[in-house]
Scaffold this motif. Sequence first.
Motif, PDB file in Angstrom:
ATOM      1  N   CYS A   1       0.799  -1.209   0.005  1.00 25.72           N
ATOM      2  CA  CYS A   1       0.033   0.037   0.002  1.00 25.72           C
ATOM      3  C   CYS A   1       0.830   1.371  -0.217  1.00 25.72           C
ATOM      4  O   CYS A   1       0.379   2.150  -0.666  1.00 25.72           O
ATOM      5  N   PRO A   2       1.944   1.650   0.830  1.00 36.08           N
ATOM      6  CA  PRO A   2       2.454   2.681   0.805  1.00 36.08           C
ATOM      7  C   PRO A   2       3.051   3.174  -0.465  1.00 36.08           C
ATOM      8  O   PRO A   2       2.986   4.241  -0.897  1.00 36.08           O
ATOM      9  N   GLU A   3       3.852   2.095  -1.049  1.00 37.26           N
ATOM     10  CA  GLU A   3       4.541   2.434  -2.494  1.00 37.26           C
ATOM     11  C   GLU A   3       3.489   2.524  -3.445  1.00 37.26           C
ATOM     12  O   GLU A   3       3.637   3.578  -4.221  1.00 37.26           O
ATOM     13  N   LEU A   4       2.307   1.769  -3.322  1.00 35.21           N
ATOM     14  CA  LEU A   4       1.498   1.959  -4.521  1.00 35.21           C
ATOM     15  C   LEU A   4       0.807   3.134  -4.444  1.00 35.21           C
ATOM     16  O   LEU A   4       0.520   3.815  -5.455  1.00 35.21           O
ATOM     17  N   ALA A   5       0.412   3.608  -3.061  1.00 37.86           N
ATOM     18  CA  ALA A   5      -0.391   4.987  -3.014  1.00 37.86           C
ATOM     19  C   ALA A   5       0.495   6.098  -3.450  1.00 37.86           C
ATOM     20  O   ALA A   5      -0.105   6.965  -4.069  1.00 37.86           O
TER      21      ALA A   5
ATOM     22  N   LEU B   1      -0.595   8.631  -6.566  1.00 41.54           N
ATOM     23  CA  LEU B   1      -0.760   9.952  -6.390  1.00 41.54           C
ATOM     24  C   LEU B   1       0.207  10.599  -7.169  1.00 41.54           C
ATOM     25  O   LEU B   1      -0.105  11.778  -7.863  1.00 41.54           O
ATOM     26  N   ALA B   2       1.444  10.235  -7.354  1.00 41.46           N
ATOM     27  CA  ALA B   2       2.330  10.913  -8.372  1.00 41.46           C
ATOM     28  C   ALA B   2       1.790  10.930  -9.769  1.00 41.46           C
ATOM     29  O   ALA B   2       1.953  11.777 -10.672  1.00 41.46           O
ATOM     30  N   ASN B   3       1.186   9.612 -10.200  1.00 42.06           N
ATOM     31  CA  ASN B   3       0.653   9.591 -11.564  1.00 42.06           C
ATOM     32  C   ASN B   3      -0.602  10.771 -11.662  1.00 42.06           C
ATOM     33  O   ASN B   3      -0.725  11.236 -12.653  1.00 42.06           O
ATOM     34  N   ILE B   4      -1.301  10.774 -10.665  1.00 45.17           N
ATOM     35  CA  ILE B   4      -2.473  11.626 -10.634  1.00 45.17           C
ATOM     36  C   ILE B   4      -2.093  13.081 -10.844  1.00 45.17           C
ATOM     37  O   ILE B   4      -2.396  13.991 -11.401  1.00 45.17           O
ATOM     38  N   ARG B   5      -0.972  13.488 -10.026  1.00 44.16           N
ATOM     39  CA  ARG B   5      -0.238  14.734 -10.118  1.00 44.16           C
ATOM     40  C   ARG B   5       0.326  15.074 -11.446  1.00 44.16           C
ATOM     41  O   ARG B   5       0.012  16.416 -12.208  1.00 44.16           O
ATOM     42  N   ARG B   6       0.655  14.031 -12.302  1.00 45.97           N
ATOM     43  CA  ARG B   6       1.692  14.443 -13.348  1.00 45.97           C
ATOM     44  C   ARG B   6       0.477  14.551 -14.605  1.00 45.97           C
ATOM     45  O   ARG B   6       0.471  15.479 -15.171  1.00 45.97           O
ATOM     46  N   ARG B   7      -0.510  13.700 -14.485  1.00 45.40           N
ATOM     47  CA  ARG B   7      -1.703  13.912 -15.245  1.00 45.40           C
ATOM     48  C   ARG B   7      -2.488  15.219 -15.310  1.00 45.40           C
ATOM     49  O   ARG B   7      -2.741  15.853 -16.091  1.00 45.40           O
TER      50      ARG B   7
END
Length: 123
Positions: free
Chosen positions: A78-82, A86-92
């Motif tokens: 969970c920690p790495e996946l989350a 979140l990084a992918n959402i920010r980038r998009r």
Amino acid sequence: MKLSYRGVAYEYEPCAIDTIEGEIGGKYRGGPWRFSYPRHIPVPQPALDLKYRGVAYSTYPKAQESAIAQLGNSRKVCPELAETHLANIRRRLEHRLQVAKNSGDQRLIRMLEAESKQLVRSR
């Protein structure tokens, strides 16, 4: 019954269904016919997630076991996946904001900036 499809032979055994002859009928190509209704059709019960006095349970126990197993597995990564998610959402979001600024769509820019603020607050 032996059948073949594209050169592959196989056995076909149709399901035996008890039927009741209905009152509707007529003639087709000179022969009599009657509409048949199935005697009994089993209806699968839906898997429901319910609560009784604050205790959650499922009407389909295997679905509950599967959900518990998935929950246990997700806690490990969970920690790495989350963080990756979140990084992918920010980038998009940054890309969408840049495209909106290039096209000059002020309404879309305001919506994306509001979404960005929600993303910061949800951390």
